[in-house]
Motif scaffolding. Structure first.
Motif, PDB file in Angstrom:
ATOM      1  N   LEU A  29      26.412  -5.496  82.848  1.00  0.00           N
ATOM      2  CA  LEU A  29      26.247  -3.685  83.154  1.00  0.00           C
ATOM      3  C   LEU A  29      27.399  -2.916  82.935  1.00  0.00           C
ATOM      4  O   LEU A  29      27.313  -1.926  81.887  1.00  0.00           O
ATOM      5  N   SER A  30      28.329  -3.551  83.170  1.00  0.00           N
ATOM      6  CA  SER A  30      29.915  -2.854  83.149  1.00  0.00           C
ATOM      7  C   SER A  30      30.285  -2.707  81.707  1.00  0.00           C
ATOM      8  O   SER A  30      30.491  -1.520  81.135  1.00  0.00           O
ATOM      9  N   VAL A  31      30.137  -3.756  80.839  1.00  0.00           N
ATOM     10  CA  VAL A  31      30.356  -3.812  79.518  1.00  0.00           C
ATOM     11  C   VAL A  31      29.425  -2.886  78.734  1.00  0.00           C
ATOM     12  O   VAL A  31      29.900  -2.048  77.905  1.00  0.00           O
ATOM     13  N   ALA A  32      28.202  -2.925  78.949  1.00  0.00           N
ATOM     14  CA  ALA A  32      27.283  -2.015  78.410  1.00  0.00           C
ATOM     15  C   ALA A  32      27.653  -0.581  78.592  1.00  0.00           C
ATOM     16  O   ALA A  32      27.394   0.201  77.687  1.00  0.00           O
ATOM     17  N   TRP A  33      27.631  -0.474  79.874  1.00  0.00           N
ATOM     18  CA  TRP A  33      28.291   1.062  80.355  1.00  0.00           C
ATOM     19  C   TRP A  33      29.385   1.622  79.566  1.00  0.00           C
ATOM     20  O   TRP A  33      29.216   2.637  79.014  1.00  0.00           O
ATOM     21  N   ILE A  34      30.393   0.800  79.523  1.00  0.00           N
ATOM     22  CA  ILE A  34      31.690   1.208  78.744  1.00  0.00           C
ATOM     23  C   ILE A  34      31.513   1.568  77.399  1.00  0.00           C
ATOM     24  O   ILE A  34      31.908   2.488  76.747  1.00  0.00           O
ATOM     25  N   LEU A  35      30.426   0.653  76.922  1.00  0.00           N
ATOM     26  CA  LEU A  35      29.997   0.748  75.595  1.00  0.00           C
ATOM     27  C   LEU A  35      29.115   1.924  75.101  1.00  0.00           C
ATOM     28  O   LEU A  35      29.505   2.859  74.107  1.00  0.00           O
ATOM     29  N   LEU A  36      28.223   2.096  75.787  1.00  0.00           N
ATOM     30  CA  LEU A  36      27.145   2.990  75.638  1.00  0.00           C
ATOM     31  C   LEU A  36      27.347   4.296  76.119  1.00  0.00           C
ATOM     32  O   LEU A  36      26.926   5.594  75.703  1.00  0.00           O
ATOM     33  N   ALA A  37      27.778   4.727  77.353  1.00  0.00           N
ATOM     34  CA  ALA A  37      27.882   5.759  78.040  1.00  0.00           C
ATOM     35  C   ALA A  37      28.633   7.121  77.296  1.00  0.00           C
ATOM     36  O   ALA A  37      28.151   7.958  77.308  1.00  0.00           O
ATOM     37  N   PRO A  38      29.716   6.497  76.664  1.00  0.00           N
ATOM     38  CA  PRO A  38      30.345   7.769  75.857  1.00  0.00           C
ATOM     39  C   PRO A  38      29.514   8.236  74.729  1.00  0.00           C
ATOM     40  O   PRO A  38      29.680   9.305  74.484  1.00  0.00           O
ATOM     41  N   ILE A  39      28.669   7.415  74.081  1.00  0.00           N
ATOM     42  CA  ILE A  39      27.836   7.845  73.137  1.00  0.00           C
ATOM     43  C   ILE A  39      26.865   8.720  73.593  1.00  0.00           C
ATOM     44  O   ILE A  39      26.501   9.699  73.011  1.00  0.00           O
ATOM     45  N   GLY A  94      31.043  18.409  83.081  1.00  0.00           N
ATOM     46  CA  GLY A  94      32.146  18.630  83.907  1.00  0.00           C
ATOM     47  C   GLY A  94      33.324  18.247  83.995  1.00  0.00           C
ATOM     48  O   GLY A  94      33.526  17.190  82.835  1.00  0.00           O
ATOM     49  N   PHE A  95      34.404  18.111  84.637  1.00  0.00           N
ATOM     50  CA  PHE A  95      35.507  17.522  84.665  1.00  0.00           C
ATOM     51  C   PHE A  95      35.476  16.017  84.645  1.00  0.00           C
ATOM     52  O   PHE A  95      36.275  15.304  83.946  1.00  0.00           O
ATOM     53  N   TYR A  96      34.687  15.427  85.712  1.00  0.00           N
ATOM     54  CA  TYR A  96      34.401  14.039  85.700  1.00  0.00           C
ATOM     55  C   TYR A  96      32.964  13.614  85.616  1.00  0.00           C
ATOM     56  O   TYR A  96      32.166  13.475  86.320  1.00  0.00           O
ATOM     57  N   LEU A 141      38.379  20.436  77.252  1.00  0.00           N
ATOM     58  CA  LEU A 141      38.240  20.476  75.751  1.00  0.00           C
ATOM     59  C   LEU A 141      36.944  20.134  75.468  1.00  0.00           C
ATOM     60  O   LEU A 141      36.516  18.921  75.977  1.00  0.00           O
ATOM     61  N   GLU A 142      36.221  20.896  74.476  1.00  0.00           N
ATOM     62  CA  GLU A 142      34.783  20.376  74.030  1.00  0.00           C
ATOM     63  C   GLU A 142      35.014  19.496  72.808  1.00  0.00           C
ATOM     64  O   GLU A 142      35.225  19.987  71.894  1.00  0.00           O
ATOM     65  N   GLN A 143      34.702  18.468  73.437  1.00  0.00           N
ATOM     66  CA  GLN A 143      34.710  17.294  72.313  1.00  0.00           C
ATOM     67  C   GLN A 143      33.395  17.166  71.569  1.00  0.00           C
ATOM     68  O   GLN A 143      32.348  16.437  71.829  1.00  0.00           O
ATOM     69  N   THR A 144      33.185  17.970  70.592  1.00  0.00           N
ATOM     70  CA  THR A 144      32.010  18.213  69.747  1.00  0.00           C
ATOM     71  C   THR A 144      32.336  18.466  68.298  1.00  0.00           C
ATOM     72  O   THR A 144      33.554  18.984  67.902  1.00  0.00           O
ATOM     73  N   GLY A 145      31.374  18.176  67.341  1.00  0.00           N
ATOM     74  CA  GLY A 145      31.784  18.527  66.063  1.00  0.00           C
ATOM     75  C   GLY A 145      32.294  17.360  65.291  1.00  0.00           C
ATOM     76  O   GLY A 145      32.335  17.451  64.009  1.00  0.00           O
ATOM     77  N   SER A 146      32.853  16.164  65.652  1.00  0.00           N
ATOM     78  CA  SER A 146      33.316  15.331  65.018  1.00  0.00           C
ATOM     79  C   SER A 146      33.446  13.957  65.707  1.00  0.00           C
ATOM     80  O   SER A 146      33.498  13.667  66.750  1.00  0.00           O
ATOM     81  N   PRO A 147      32.679  13.020  65.007  1.00  0.00           N
ATOM     82  CA  PRO A 147      32.516  11.410  65.672  1.00  0.00           C
ATOM     83  C   PRO A 147      33.877  10.776  65.829  1.00  0.00           C
ATOM     84  O   PRO A 147      33.825   9.924  66.730  1.00  0.00           O
ATOM     85  N   TRP A 148      34.950  11.238  65.382  1.00  0.00           N
ATOM     86  CA  TRP A 148      36.111  10.756  65.809  1.00  0.00           C
ATOM     87  C   TRP A 148      36.753  11.253  67.161  1.00  0.00           C
ATOM     88  O   TRP A 148      37.564  10.511  67.661  1.00  0.00           O
ATOM     89  N   TRP A 149      36.115  11.989  67.846  1.00  0.00           N
ATOM     90  CA  TRP A 149      36.332  12.247  69.204  1.00  0.00           C
ATOM     91  C   TRP A 149      36.284  10.634  69.968  1.00  0.00           C
ATOM     92  O   TRP A 149      36.505  10.519  71.150  1.00  0.00           O
ATOM     93  N   LEU A 150      35.141   9.943  69.563  1.00  0.00           N
ATOM     94  CA  LEU A 150      34.807   8.638  70.195  1.00  0.00           C
ATOM     95  C   LEU A 150      35.944   7.808  69.895  1.00  0.00           C
ATOM     96  O   LEU A 150      35.478   6.720  70.685  1.00  0.00           O
ATOM     97  N   ALA A 197      39.477  11.697  78.154  1.00  0.00           N
ATOM     98  CA  ALA A 197      38.432  11.766  76.909  1.00  0.00           C
ATOM     99  C   ALA A 197      37.144  11.055  77.255  1.00  0.00           C
ATOM    100  O   ALA A 197      36.187  11.567  76.691  1.00  0.00           O
ATOM    101  N   GLY A 198      37.125  10.154  78.122  1.00  0.00           N
ATOM    102  CA  GLY A 198      35.833   9.648  78.570  1.00  0.00           C
ATOM    103  C   GLY A 198      35.054   8.753  77.431  1.00  0.00           C
ATOM    104  O   GLY A 198      34.006   8.159  77.555  1.00  0.00           O
ATOM    105  N   THR A 199      36.161   8.218  76.612  1.00  0.00           N
ATOM    106  CA  THR A 199      35.441   7.305  75.405  1.00  0.00           C
ATOM    107  C   THR A 199      35.625   6.037  76.075  1.00  0.00           C
ATOM    108  O   THR A 199      36.157   5.559  76.778  1.00  0.00           O
ATOM    109  N   THR A 200      34.977   5.109  75.044  1.00  0.00           N
ATOM    110  CA  THR A 200      34.977   3.525  75.125  1.00  0.00           C
ATOM    111  C   THR A 200      36.367   3.268  75.551  1.00  0.00           C
ATOM    112  O   THR A 200      36.843   2.339  76.490  1.00  0.00           O
ATOM    113  N   LEU A 201      37.461   3.755  74.582  1.00  0.00           N
ATOM    114  CA  LEU A 201      38.809   2.953  74.709  1.00  0.00           C
ATOM    115  C   LEU A 201      39.387   3.745  75.699  1.00  0.00           C
ATOM    116  O   LEU A 201      40.201   3.128  76.333  1.00  0.00           O
TER     117      LEU A 201
END
Length: 412
Positions: A139-149, A190-192, A271-280, A287-291
């Motif tokens: 579940l942790s691995v799946a969450w880290i991969l999918l939650a940011p998307i 939000g912030f978190y 910062l609003e991370q919108t408009g480009s898939p490179w934010w991921l 950033a809240g991304t997978t990385l």
């Protein structure tokens, strides 16, 4: 015949003995690092007007709060009564934390208060408390991969409406009248963002079930965490530099309004991370991304392993040099609340003539002194007593309900 002396420990001594010193050291370090990110800038402008990350931004930004959240998950598996055996108590404990957070939200302070999200994370953890270790890992691995998307897809929809979900401030009691907007902000904008930050609680819950007193586990956390953190940063470099991700982000509209080059190294909060898939593809702090999640999970595990190993060193333990830090780590809710209130008081003009560095020194010294005092006497902090009382009340009610159901169930 000489009278025998009782070897029974006092409640305060039992409370202190039950704690795992390395965990308290890590929690205390997370608290002090968060104080630094609250009181010192993470990005500064030089004389030429060029924005650059500060040492606080490069060292603590994103990592301190992540360690705080991972240790929250660890705490759910520790203690005489783990949270899995007292889920009602955990829910009530989270309610107390949420109430404290909503009160702090009413302060005029330049601090992103984490307590309401912290409480929501506890509530979200209740359904997974009884999962096995293998299920938690998957579940942790799946969450880290999918939650940011998931949040990346939801964020433009929530921010693009006539009434954007972002509150623009810390959650407070008055926000309860607009629950939809509040929930959207807590979980996505939000912030978190809870959807992303739940990964920290899942990983912490898994770590808390390990044999944390064994040196092999401690070394594994240190080395494995450091390896995961390095892997995430290496993957970010490959995506950002050779493959052009950084150049693509610096060409977005956000770069014309924000010092994006510095923020990608220090802090993407707000910062609003919108408009480009490179934010991921970035591993920037907050950033809240997978990385980003992989990197900060790794640094959190490594920090916990390091402090667990540090607590094993006998000369350091005998000298007691780390007791103030461990003491602060034992009453983080009280000290965090006092820190936010004191920061608000200072921003309101309560500490004239005191520079940011001096103010941080005052906060750190006060936290360590109070922590040492409470540790030496085996005391809980005032707010820790409140959460402990809520947890104990939940256990009593849960035990009474289960006992009542057994008493009234038909005999077989």
């Amino acid at each position: 015949m000489a009278a025998r002396t009782s070897k029974r420990k006092s409640p305060g001594q039992r409370f202190a003995a039950e704690r795992l010193p390395g965990v308290d050291l890590a929690r205390g370090a997370a608290l002090l690092a968060m104080m630094a990110t609250h009181l010192l800038p993470t990005i500064a402008t030089d004389v030429a007007g060029h924005a650059e990350p500060t040492w606080v931004g490069l060292t603590f930004s994103g990592r301190a709060a992540a360690l705080f959240a991972v240790l929250a998950g660890v705490s759910l598996s520790l203690g005489r009564v783990p949270a899995a055996a007292n889920r009602l108590g955990l829910a009530l404990r989270a309610a107390v934390i949420a109430a404290v957070g909503l009160c702090l939200g009413m302060l005029q302070v330049n601090v992103a208060v984490i307590l309401v999200q912290y409480a929501v994370l506890f509530w979200c953890a209740i359904p997974v408390l009884r999962l096995g270790q293998r299920a938690l890992v998957l579940l942790s691995v799946a969450w880290i991969l999918l939650a940011p998307i998931t949040t990346f897809e939801l964020r433009p929809w929530l921010l693009g409406g006539a009434d954007p979900a972002r509150l623009g401030h810390n959650p407070m009691w008055s926000d309860l009248v607009d629950p939809g907007r509040l929930v959207g902000d807590l979980f996505v904008t939000g912030f978190y963002p809870v959807i992303e930050w739940f990964a920290y609680l899942l990983v912490g819950l898994w770590i808390g079930r390990l044999q944390l007193r064994r040196w092999g586990v401690q070394v594994g956390l240190l080395c494995g965490g450091a390896g995961a953190a390095a892997l995430a940063k290496g993957a970010e470099w490959a995506l950002m530099v050779p493959l052009g991700g950084r150049a693509a982000l610096l060409a977005t509209p956000q770069a014309s309004h924000w010092p994006l080059d510095a923020m990608l190294r220090a802090n993407l909060t707000g910062l609003e991370q919108t408009g480009s898939p490179w934010w991921l593809a970035t591993a920037a702090p907050h950033a809240g991304t997978t990385l980003d999640l992989l990197h900060t999970v790794g640094t959190s595990a490594a920090a916990l392993g390091a402090f667990l190993l540090l607590a094993r060193i006998r000369p350091i333990e005998k000298i007691g040099i780390l007791r103030p830090l461990a003491g602060a780590g034992g009453i983080t809710l009280t000290l965090y609340t006092a820190h936010v209130w004191a920061a608000a008081w200072s921003e309101g003009g309560g500490t004239p003539g005191l520079e940011r560095e001096g103010l941080l020194a005052v906060h750190i010294v006060a936290a360590l002194a109070v922590g040492l005092l409470f540790r030496a006497n085996g005391w809980r902090g005032p707010l820790e007593w409140a959460t402990h009382g809520a947890s104990r009340l939940g256990r009593i009610k849960q035990t009474t309900a289960s006992g009542g159901s057994r008493a009234t169930s038909p005999q077989r």
